[in-house]
Design an enzyme around this catalytic site. Structure first.
Site, PDB file in Angstrom:
ATOM      1  N   HIS A  40       0.857  -1.201   0.000  1.00 47.65           N
ATOM      2  CA  HIS A  40       0.000   0.000   0.000  1.00 47.65           C
ATOM      3  C   HIS A  40       0.888   1.245   0.000  1.00 47.65           C
ATOM      4  CE1 HIS A  40      -3.448   2.476   0.589  1.00 47.65           C
ATOM      5  NE2 HIS A  40      -3.779   2.177   1.821  1.00 47.65           N
ATOM      6  N   HIS A  86      -2.190  -2.416  -9.631  1.00 45.83           N
ATOM      7  CA  HIS A  86      -3.168  -1.754  -8.760  1.00 45.83           C
ATOM      8  C   HIS A  86      -4.443  -2.581  -8.740  1.00 45.83           C
ATOM      9  CE1 HIS A  86      -5.696   1.390  -7.016  1.00 45.83           C
ATOM     10  NE2 HIS A  86      -4.566   1.958  -6.635  1.00 45.83           N
ATOM     11  N   ASP A 138       2.895   5.474  -6.764  1.00 45.84           N
ATOM     12  CA  ASP A 138       4.137   5.352  -5.985  1.00 45.84           C
ATOM     13  C   ASP A 138       5.380   5.259  -6.848  1.00 45.84           C
ATOM     14  OD1 ASP A 138       2.034   3.494  -3.987  1.00 45.84           O
ATOM     15  OD2 ASP A 138       3.055   5.283  -3.277  1.00 45.84           O
TER      16      ASP A 138
HETATM   17  C1  SDX Z   1      -1.350   2.130  -3.355  1.00 45.42           C
HETATM   18  O1  SDX Z   1      -6.070   0.705  -3.230  1.00 45.42           O
HETATM   19  C2  SDX Z   1      -5.589   1.904  -3.496  1.00 45.42           C
HETATM   20  O2  SDX Z   1      -6.245   2.759  -4.013  1.00 45.42           O
HETATM   21  C3  SDX Z   1      -4.146   2.093  -3.065  1.00 45.42           C
HETATM   22  C4  SDX Z   1      -3.495   3.408  -3.474  1.00 45.42           C
HETATM   23  C5  SDX Z   1      -4.124   4.594  -2.759  1.00 45.42           C
HETATM   24  O3  SDX Z   1      -3.990   5.709  -3.275  1.00 45.42           O
HETATM   25  O4  SDX Z   1      -4.656   4.381  -1.624  1.00 45.42           O
HETATM   26  O5  SDX Z   1      -3.596   3.577  -4.867  1.00 45.42           O
HETATM   27  C6  SDX Z   1      -2.021   3.435  -3.093  1.00 45.42           C
HETATM   28  O6  SDX Z   1      -1.302   1.306  -2.486  1.00 45.42           O
HETATM   29  C7  SDX Z   1      -0.825   1.851  -4.742  1.00 45.42           C
HETATM   30  C8  SDX Z   1      -0.237   0.418  -4.886  1.00 45.42           C
HETATM   31  C9  SDX Z   1       1.182   0.432  -4.297  1.00 45.42           C
HETATM   32  N1  SDX Z   1       1.697  -0.958  -4.228  1.00 45.42           N
HETATM   33  C10 SDX Z   1       2.691  -1.386  -5.029  1.00 45.42           C
HETATM   34  O7  SDX Z   1       3.167  -0.725  -5.962  1.00 45.42           O
HETATM   35  C11 SDX Z   1       3.208  -2.771  -4.683  1.00 45.42           C
HETATM   36  C12 SDX Z   1       3.346  -3.593  -5.957  1.00 45.42           C
HETATM   37  N2  SDX Z   1       1.986  -3.888  -6.483  1.00 45.42           N
HETATM   38  C13 SDX Z   1       1.415  -5.167  -6.090  1.00 45.42           C
HETATM   39  O8  SDX Z   1       1.729  -5.594  -4.791  1.00 45.42           O
HETATM   40  C14 SDX Z   1      -0.066  -5.252  -6.447  1.00 45.42           C
HETATM   41  O9  SDX Z   1      -0.199  -4.834  -7.739  1.00 45.42           O
HETATM   42  C15 SDX Z   1      -1.089  -4.527  -5.598  1.00 45.42           C
HETATM   43  C16 SDX Z   1      -0.968  -4.870  -4.166  1.00 45.42           C
HETATM   44  C17 SDX Z   1      -0.955  -3.055  -5.779  1.00 45.42           C
HETATM   45  C18 SDX Z   1      -2.464  -4.953  -6.114  1.00 45.42           C
HETATM   46  O10 SDX Z   1      -2.640  -6.240  -5.736  1.00 45.42           O
HETATM   47  P1  SDX Z   1      -3.926  -7.086  -6.243  1.00 45.42           P
HETATM   48  O11 SDX Z   1      -4.982  -6.233  -6.791  1.00 45.42           O
HETATM   49  O12 SDX Z   1      -4.284  -8.021  -5.146  1.00 45.42           O
HETATM   50  O13 SDX Z   1      -3.370  -7.790  -7.489  1.00 45.42           O
HETATM   51  P2  SDX Z   1      -2.800  -9.226  -7.476  1.00 45.42           P
HETATM   52  O14 SDX Z   1      -1.758  -9.291  -6.407  1.00 45.42           O
HETATM   53  O15 SDX Z   1      -3.928 -10.185  -7.425  1.00 45.42           O
HETATM   54  O16 SDX Z   1      -2.094  -9.253  -8.895  1.00 45.42           O
HETATM   55  C19 SDX Z   1      -2.776  -9.767  -9.992  1.00 45.42           C
HETATM   56  C20 SDX Z   1      -1.695 -10.515 -10.762  1.00 45.42           C
HETATM   57  C21 SDX Z   1      -0.980 -11.545  -9.885  1.00 45.42           C
HETATM   58  O17 SDX Z   1      -0.558 -12.552 -10.755  1.00 45.42           O
HETATM   59  P3  SDX Z   1      -1.408 -13.946 -10.788  1.00 45.42           P
HETATM   60  O18 SDX Z   1      -1.516 -14.422  -9.360  1.00 45.42           O
HETATM   61  O19 SDX Z   1      -2.770 -13.559 -11.351  1.00 45.42           O
HETATM   62  O20 SDX Z   1      -0.602 -14.829 -11.672  1.00 45.42           O
HETATM   63  O21 SDX Z   1      -0.674  -9.577 -11.157  1.00 45.42           O
HETATM   64  C22 SDX Z   1       0.553  -9.922 -10.518  1.00 45.42           C
HETATM   65  C23 SDX Z   1       0.235 -10.834  -9.361  1.00 45.42           C
HETATM   66  O22 SDX Z   1       1.310 -11.729  -9.136  1.00 45.42           O
HETATM   67  N3  SDX Z   1       1.139  -8.657 -10.041  1.00 45.42           N
HETATM   68  C24 SDX Z   1       2.409  -8.336 -10.166  1.00 45.42           C
HETATM   69  C25 SDX Z   1       2.504  -7.044  -9.618  1.00 45.42           C
HETATM   70  N4  SDX Z   1       1.318  -6.660  -9.180  1.00 45.42           N
HETATM   71  C26 SDX Z   1       0.467  -7.669  -9.437  1.00 45.42           C
HETATM   72  N5  SDX Z   1       3.482  -8.987 -10.666  1.00 45.42           N
HETATM   73  C27 SDX Z   1       4.653  -8.320 -10.621  1.00 45.42           C
HETATM   74  N6  SDX Z   1       4.854  -7.080 -10.113  1.00 45.42           N
HETATM   75  C28 SDX Z   1       3.766  -6.414  -9.616  1.00 45.42           C
HETATM   76  N7  SDX Z   1       3.936  -5.204  -9.118  1.00 45.42           N
END
Ligand code: SDX
Length: 430
Positions: free
Chosen positions: A266, A307, A365
């Site tokens: 997050h 996201h 971010d």
């Molecule tokens: C913020 O919610 C909000 O609005 C948050 C925010 C706000 O203003 O409040 O926007 C602020 O938190 C932005 C996000 C910051 N986080 C990161 O940058 C961390 C990296 N991102 C990931 O951890 C992830 O994308 C999340 C946590 C942001 C979202 O997670 P989800 O929606 O649960 O997505 P997921 O983990 O289910 O991913 C879907 C697929 C997965 O692959 P499969 O299991 O389907 O094979 O995409 C892959 C994930 O492995 N994936 C990534 C990835 N993000 C998702 N693979 C590699 N690198 C990534 N960054």
């Protein structure tokens, strides 16, 4: 609310249940599942991927098209034309302020920028090297031990003064976290400065030197605050709503939001992005890290990408990238190696079929860390900046919820897969 219905056939009940579908102003329709409880059925949605937890009028995100609206106004227009205090007024009151309203609101905020002198004593209990987010959780939570003149959350005036105090004091507490960490004396706010200038003053001025605001950096800081101000029902805002639903002290609820924001998935991602860019170290190493990010068996994720809602470019990331270039030019770091790696990483990722298939784009971010770093803010303060800016979103959602007549405590249910009932076994029989 529309009168559309959906009919659910429930096998072991041999009957159909009619559920109402509600439509909002924009975005997805929702199915009202309340009648299911009477049939002994729950819905199951770990991570709330498809669950609307509330009705809200504050912020709207169209994830497919990369649109973000604060009370209907596009984030790009607010970032270009507004300022953070005006956006705070807009989020809290639902409309842009008249010049008189803006002047009054600004004065109200300035009247509360100092913290009670006792708060200074809370800092001394922390190790000097404590992560500033741990200090923010503690000191913002400690505000709940003050202000007993306005603790009745059923009173609109009490809710308003809590919001004003919070917005006014977050920069002061954030700067105190930094000063405590580096062993410099706390700096009191100077109310003849703008909100963002005041924050940079409290962060970087020292008693022994004159300090002059840099208008480019102050504007960049203010824009960063605007971009982070609110974002619908994200994890930290949902945490604040759930804590607030029990009627808890508003400052304690905000502290719970700060705790939730801290995680690297997050708000902690901005700090993790910079750590990742420094670990990558050189553009030639990018393919190796893209491969790690694609490998489902490798826990490595490309921080600052992906996201839950945006399946297109995060509109905040675009504004942040422009701000990043402005700041780097102002501080004479246009060839910042971290920016070079970030730009190349973004190009790689946007062309990679894994990222295209998963719809992984840069989020807010991705560029904020490089920008904050160029302004001179240390990495471990990045999420504190995020918390400072998001405080207005948290308190606005809290107020929207507690001011809704008949609001109820949030209490999710579960799918239980543990042991069936069993009898106690005496120790000598185990
Ligand atoms: C913020 O919610 C909000 O609005 C948050 C925010 C706000 O203003 O409040 O926007 C602020 O938190 C932005 C996000 C910051 N986080 C990161 O940058 C961390 C990296 N991102 C990931 O951890 C992830 O994308 C999340 C946590 C942001 C979202 O997670 P989800 O929606 O649960 O997505 P997921 O983990 O289910 O991913 C879907 C697929 C997965 O692959 P499969 O299991 O389907 O094979 O995409 C892959 C994930 O492995 N994936 C990534 C990835 N993000 C998702 N693979 C590699 N690198 C990534 N960054």
């Amino acid at each position: 609310m529309s009168d559309k219905k959906v009919l659910l056939e429930i096998p072991n009940l041999d009957e159909k249940v009619e559920l109402s579908i509600h439509s909002g102003t924009l975005g997805q329709e929702v199915v009202d599942i309340a009648p299911l409880a009477k049939k002994g059925l729950f819905t199951f949605d770990p991570g709330f991927v498809a669950t609307a937890s509330c009705e809200s009028k504050i912020t709207f995100i169209d994830g497919e098209n990369g649109i973000l609206l604060y009370r209907g106004y596009p984030i790009e227009q607010l970032a270009e034309k507004s300022d953070y205090l005006e956006v705070c007024y807009l989020l809290m009151n639902g409309e842009l302020p008249s010049p008189e309203q803006k002047q009054k609101f600004t004065r109200q905020i300035l009247n509360h920028t100092m913290v009670h002198e006792q708060i200074h004593k809370f800092f001394t209990g922390f190790r000097r090297d404590a992560h500033p987010m741990s200090v923010m959780v503690g000191t913002v939570g400690a505000l709940s031990s003050f202000y007993h003149d306005a603790l009745d959350i059923t009173q609109p005036e009490h809710r308003e003064i809590a919001a004003l105090r919070l917005i006014a004091k977050m920069p002061t507490l954030a700067a105190m976290c930094y000063k405590y960490y580096i062993g410099q004396p706390f700096t009191y706010p100077q109310n003849d400065l703008s909100y963002s200038e005041n924050f940079l003053y409290m962060m970087f001025s020292v008693p022994s030197e004159k300090w002059q605001p840099n208008p480019v950096l102050a504007k960049a800081m203010d824009r960063i605050f605007i971009l982070h101000a609110d974002h619908e029902q994200n994890a930290s805002t949902s945490t604040v709503r759930l804590a607030g639903s029990s009627g808890a002290n508003p400052f304690a609820c905000i502290a719970s939001g700060i705790a939730a924001l801290w995680g690297p998935a997050h708000g902690g991602a901005n700090e993790a992005v910079l750590d990742m860019l420094m670990e990558i170290g050189d553009v030639k190493n990018i393919p190796k890290y893209i491969e790690k990010a694609r490998d489902r068996n490798d826990p490595f994720r490309l921080m600052g990408f992906g996201h839950r809602v945006y399946k297109n470019y995060d509109p905040r990331a675009k504004v942040m990238r422009e701000t990043c270039h402005e700041v780097l030019k102002e501080v004479g770091k246009t060839n910042d190696p971290l920016l070079e790696i970030a730009l190349e990483l973004e190009r790689y990722a946007l062309e990679d079929e894994y990222f295209i298939e998963k719809k992984l784009y840069p989020n807010v971010d991705f560029y904020s860390g490089i920008t904050l770093n160029a302004i001179g803010i240390p990495v471990n303060m990045f999420t504190v900046i995020f918390a400072l800016a998001r405080a207005v979103g948290w308190v606005t959602h809290w107020n929207e919820m507690v001011s809704t007549p008949g609001f109820r405590i949030g209490r999710p249910r579960q799918l239980y897969t543990g042991h069936d009932q069993r009898d106690y076994i005496d120790e000598n029989n185990r």
